[in-house]
Design an enzyme around this catalytic site. Structure first.
Site, PDB file in Angstrom:
ATOM      1  N   ASP A  67     -12.456   2.032   0.772  1.00 45.95           N
ATOM      2  CA  ASP A  67     -12.347   3.222   1.635  1.00 45.95           C
ATOM      3  C   ASP A  67     -12.390   4.469   0.753  1.00 45.95           C
ATOM      4  O   ASP A  67     -12.800   5.541   1.192  1.00 45.95           O
ATOM      5  CB  ASP A  67     -10.994   3.292   2.373  1.00 45.95           C
ATOM      6  CG  ASP A  67     -10.753   2.115   3.281  1.00 45.95           C
ATOM      7  OD1 ASP A  67     -11.730   1.493   3.714  1.00 45.95           O
ATOM      8  OD2 ASP A  67      -9.567   1.819   3.546  1.00 45.95           O
ATOM      9  N   HIS A  71      -8.049   0.385   2.029  1.00 47.57           N
ATOM     10  CA  HIS A  71      -8.799  -0.694   1.387  1.00 47.57           C
ATOM     11  C   HIS A  71      -9.432  -0.068   0.141  1.00 47.57           C
ATOM     12  O   HIS A  71      -9.826   1.104   0.176  1.00 47.57           O
ATOM     13  CB  HIS A  71      -9.964  -1.200   2.227  1.00 47.57           C
ATOM     14  CG  HIS A  71      -9.620  -1.693   3.599  1.00 47.57           C
ATOM     15  ND1 HIS A  71      -9.424  -0.865   4.661  1.00 47.57           N
ATOM     16  CD2 HIS A  71      -9.473  -2.952   4.068  1.00 47.57           C
ATOM     17  CE1 HIS A  71      -9.168  -1.600   5.745  1.00 47.57           C
ATOM     18  NE2 HIS A  71      -9.185  -2.865   5.406  1.00 47.57           N
TER      19      HIS A  71
HETATM   20  C1  XUL Z   1      -9.307  -5.035  11.243  1.00 47.00           C
HETATM   21  C2  XUL Z   1      -8.032  -4.572  10.700  1.00 47.00           C
HETATM   22  C3  XUL Z   1      -8.034  -4.196   9.274  1.00 47.00           C
HETATM   23  C4  XUL Z   1      -6.766  -4.538   8.550  1.00 47.00           C
HETATM   24  C5  XUL Z   1      -6.830  -4.282   7.079  1.00 47.00           C
HETATM   25  O1  XUL Z   1      -9.257  -5.417  12.572  1.00 47.00           O
HETATM   26  O2  XUL Z   1      -7.047  -4.495  11.392  1.00 47.00           O
HETATM   27  O3  XUL Z   1      -8.324  -2.850   9.176  1.00 47.00           O
HETATM   28  O4  XUL Z   1      -5.687  -3.840   9.068  1.00 47.00           O
HETATM   29  O5  XUL Z   1      -7.881  -4.912   6.472  1.00 47.00           O
END
Ligand code: XUL
Ligand code: CO
Length: 438
Positions: A104, A101
């Site tokens: 992150d 993300h």
């Molecule tokens: C949350 C989840 C996230 C997604 C990406 O449950 O799975 O980490 O994979 O936003």
């Protein structure tokens, strides 16, 4: 050059006789299974948020993990250390992809401009490390759920300023994903759902979510991003109800809003079980509808009702997942991303290695078992026979659209002896066990 994980030199394949806990017993990247090598089939990916950014906190307690950058205090220095450490980790683990993300990578600043500048600094480092190591970006995404501004959602927020802010973040995340050669871009709904219908205009929220996704696709095309778009379903948590509940509801949503050609699905095992489905069920629904795009490889706990994001070790689940994935012709450009975290009590850096080894070996074993099962055709032959009444006679006429209720009623009135055959579930479970355990 700083070495972040001195306790591990390299994790390699040693075979099933090995008792070395820092070796693979099944994952042998260059071993050919069917038409591809294991590394081509499995396309393993590390989740930056759990492995680098994750602190080991939960809703009852603060962070617990010990990490090699704990001596640093400046958030940007920590972000840089994590970037270097991540590539050392992936190299030592032979993991060819990663996912992240936007935030992150670097701390959020006081303004959106500052946040973007922080991320850009780390993206420059990551770009160099990618070129040096050959490690690739499986997918990028934007975290539109963590900060309090997203308390009512992002694209489904009742506040248009939040919608605009979220658009700015996705715009930048798409640019970064393109710059790093990312093969996919993921939308996980985060807080796109509701806590109570008493304050919710569901129609407007769903329309706005679709508007947002259309804008993302339009912008991606404009900048020449050619990667695959993925939606990751999850039924609940953090909200009471999330709009991207499961594969079937996402499929309906995509068709309702004319988005079905632009999106595939990223299926997370633990989200499947939260929806009351098996992992295999979600993969099957996506596969038969031609929208199986990628996988977040993890597992939940049978007794806990939340998204525990554990590393996958259940051989039944990995075998049946690979059974679907092989029949899908693979996942590329998607892959198997370990959206999984070590337990809060597994706080030492070396636990990250044990965890990924467990997941990689479980999927490699699952791949081998599923390949043999498919090669044998034992299940497919049984299934073909089970439905053989549709290959001739009245069944063939039904399938070909040659009969309606009148003709079927005439047929049924003359057919006084319906003969069923056993579903043989237990026999088939024995067969499955034979392929998993030998
Ligand atoms: C949350 C989840 C996230 C997604 C990406 O449950 O799975 O980490 O994979 O936003
Ligand atoms: Co996920």
């Amino acid at each position: 050059m700083t070495v972040y994980f001195p306790e591990v030199t390299q994790v390699s394949f040693e075979g099933t006789d090995s008792t070395n806990p820092l070796a693979f017993r099944h994952y042998n990247p260059k071993e050919v299974v069917g038409d591809k090598t294991m590394e081509e089939h499995l396309r393993f990916s590390m989740a930056y948020w759990h492995t680098l950014t994750g602190a080991g906190d939960d809703m009852f307690g603060s962070g617990s993990v010990v990490r090699p950058w704990d001596n640093l205090t400046d958030p940007m220095d920590i972000a840089k250390a994590r970037a270097y450490a991540s590539f050392e980790f992936m190299q030592k683990m032979q993991i060819p992809f990663f996912c992240f993300h936007d935030i992150d990578l670097a701390p959020e600043g006081d303004t959106l401009r500052e946040t973007f500048a922080n991320i850009d600094t780390i993206v420059d480092i990551i770009k160099e490390l990618m070129a040096e190591t050959g490690i690739k970006l499986l997918w990028g995404t934007s975290n539109l759920f963590g900060h309090p501004r997203f308390m009512h959602g992002a694209a489904t927020s009742p506040n248009a300023d939040v919608f605009a802010y979220a658009a700015a973040r996705v715009k930048r995340a798409l640019e970064i994903t393109k710059e790093l050669g990312g093969e996919n871009y993921v939308f996980w709904g985060g807080r796109e759902g509701y806590e109570t219908l008493l304050n919710t205009d569901m129609g407007l929220e769903l329309d706005n979510l679709a508007r947002f996704l259309h804008m993302a696709v339009d912008y991606a095309r404009e900048i020449g991003f050619t990667g695959q778009f993925l939606i990751e379903p999850k039924p609940k948590e953090p909200t009471k109800h999330q709009y991207d509940f499961d594969v079937a509801s996402v499929l309906g949503f995509l068709h309702s809003y004319g988005l079905e050609k632009d999106f595939k699905i990223n299926i997370e095992a633990n989200h499947a079980t939260l929806a009351g489905h098996t992992f295999q069920h979600e993969l099957r629904v996506a596969r038969i509808n031609g929208i199986l795009g990628s996988v977040d490889a993890n597992q939940g706990d049978e007794l806990l009702g939340w998204d525990t994001d554990q590393f996958p070790t259940n051989l039944y689940a990995t075998t049946l997942a690979m059974y679907e994935i092989l029949q899908n012709g693979g996942l590329a450009p998607g892959g198997l991303n370990f959206d999984a975290k070590v337990r809060r009590g597994s706080f030492e850096p070396i636990d990250l290695f044990y965890a990924h080894i467990a997941g990689m070996d479980a999927f490699a074993h699952g791949l081998k078992a599923a390949h043999k099962l498919l090669e044998s055709g034992e299940l497919e032959e049984f299934i073909a026979e089970r439905y053989s009444s549709y290959s001739s006679g009245i069944g063939e006429k039904i399938v070909k659209g040659e009969v309606g209720f009148k003709e079927l009623a005439d047929y049924a009135l003359e057919n006084n002896q319906i003969v069923n055959t056993s579903g043989r579930q237990e026999l088939l479970e024995n067969i499955l066990n034979r392929y998993i355990f030998g």
